[in-house]
Design a protein around this motif. Structure first.
Motif, PDB file in Angstrom:
ATOM      1  N   ASP A 126      43.302  52.760  38.571  1.00 17.86           N
ATOM      2  CA  ASP A 126      42.200  52.485  37.655  1.00 17.86           C
ATOM      3  C   ASP A 126      41.954  53.606  36.653  1.00 17.86           C
ATOM      4  N   THR A 160      48.199  42.102  42.390  1.00 15.27           N
ATOM      5  CA  THR A 160      46.999  42.586  43.074  1.00 15.27           C
ATOM      6  C   THR A 160      45.894  41.538  43.133  1.00 15.27           C
ATOM      7  N   ASP A 198      45.098  47.820  41.851  1.00 13.55           N
ATOM      8  CA  ASP A 198      44.249  47.940  40.672  1.00 13.55           C
ATOM      9  C   ASP A 198      43.294  49.124  40.797  1.00 13.55           C
ATOM     10  N   SER A 211      51.413  47.050  33.928  1.00 19.50           N
ATOM     11  CA  SER A 211      51.342  45.664  34.388  1.00 19.50           C
ATOM     12  C   SER A 211      50.901  45.625  35.844  1.00 19.50           C
ATOM     13  N   LEU A 212      49.944  44.736  36.156  1.00 22.44           N
ATOM     14  CA  LEU A 212      49.422  44.563  37.513  1.00 22.44           C
ATOM     15  C   LEU A 212      49.588  43.092  37.905  1.00 22.44           C
ATOM     16  N   HIS A 255      46.420  42.518  33.630  1.00 26.83           N
ATOM     17  CA  HIS A 255      46.139  42.255  35.049  1.00 26.83           C
ATOM     18  C   HIS A 255      45.854  40.771  35.266  1.00 26.83           C
ATOM     19  N   VAL A 307      46.471  47.895  29.805  1.00 27.17           N
ATOM     20  CA  VAL A 307      46.576  47.368  31.159  1.00 27.17           C
ATOM     21  C   VAL A 307      46.453  45.849  31.132  1.00 27.17           C
TER      22      VAL A 307
END
Length: 270
Positions: free
Chosen positions: A51, A20, A47, A16-17, A62, A60
């Motif tokens: 990557d 960013t 991120d 989980s992002l 985002h 992923v």
């Protein structure tokens, strides 16, 4: 939704992002003191730092929306995750340093917050929940890894200099102790400073989705920015440097290999 991206993998690992992103819709931007100030608490370059995750089979999720619009790692009810400690809210009105983000009288009201929840918070969590369900359908055990970073020194939030690695498992509730030990072992082997469940114990994502008894093990990793980028007092971030970030990326890549192997071993034993 152009601001929300999901890269699907088949490994028992979801990344989980949530912080960013730097996008701030124009109607909100017009009410802010300044865009650089509103973006100052971004988890810069996280991120880019992670990557490699998709190439390792991780899923992923985002968001490109700035946490200053709405923080998808906060309790949607508005309750503080750290009672008695300074923090920022679901729709922050101040920076980490306590500086007002909005012009006087332009702060978000309840109607604004409801719209932002509907437009940004709810879709992000719908994506997380859907991907967790998809992975659990194929793996009895999965790891949810929530990626964060923060400036090393933020006096309003914590004393002194933050350790490079801040592992959050909600005081051991959000994952199996064996998985926490895997993460700690890699952090400690790096020679960089580490604390578990110190100032940062895991936010809403870690606490809400964790269900170790049913195979969902959640961990938050809060990395001090100095571990992978230069820090300076200005509010504009320094450019990303692959060379500067390379040593920490190497640690994190080895960690991901072992987290996936740990989950697969649990699945094999189930």
């Amino acid at each position: 939704m152009s601001w929300l991206s999901v890269v699907r993998g088949n490994a028992p690992l979801l990344v989980s992002l949530p912080h960013t992103g730097t996008e701030i819709p124009a109607p909100i931007a017009e009410r802010l003191v300044s865009l650089p100030l509103a973006r100052n608490d971004t988890d810069w370059w996280i991120d880019r730092l992670y990557d490699f995750a998709a190439s390792m089979g991780a899923t992923v999720v985002h968001t490109a929306i700035s946490r200053s619009v709405i923080d998808v790692n906060r309790d949607p009810s508005g309750r503080s995750l750290y009672p008695g400690q300074a923090t920022t809210g679901l729709c922050p009105t101040t920076s980490f340093d306590g500086t007002p983000l909005y012009r006087p009288g332009a702060e978000p009201d309840e109607a604004d917050i409801d719209v932002r929840r509907r437009d940004y918070f709810d879709p992000y969590h719908a994506a997380l929940a859907a991907e967790i369900a998809r992975l659990r359908a194929n793996h009895p055990c999965i790891v949810v890894y929530d990626c964060h970073s923060i400036r090393s020194v933020v006096p309003r939030l914590f004393e002194g200099e933050l350790p490079v690695f801040n592992v959050g498992t909600n005081d051991g509730v959000s994952c199996a102790p064996e998985l926490q030990a895997v993460v700690e072992r890699h952090c400690d082997a790096s020679g960089l400073s580490r604390v578990s469940n110190g100032r940062f114990k895991g936010g809403w994502i870690t606490r809400h989705y964790a269900d170790p008894a049913n195979g969902i093990h959640a961990i938050q990793m809060e990395t001090a920015c100095r571990g992978y980028m230069d820090e300076h007092p200005d509010i504009e971030p320094v450019p990303y440097s692959s060379g500067r970030a390379a040593p920490l990326r190497s640690v994190l890549q080895r960690l991901f290999v072992d987290m996936v192997e740990w989950a697969r071993q649990q699945n094999h034993n189930t």
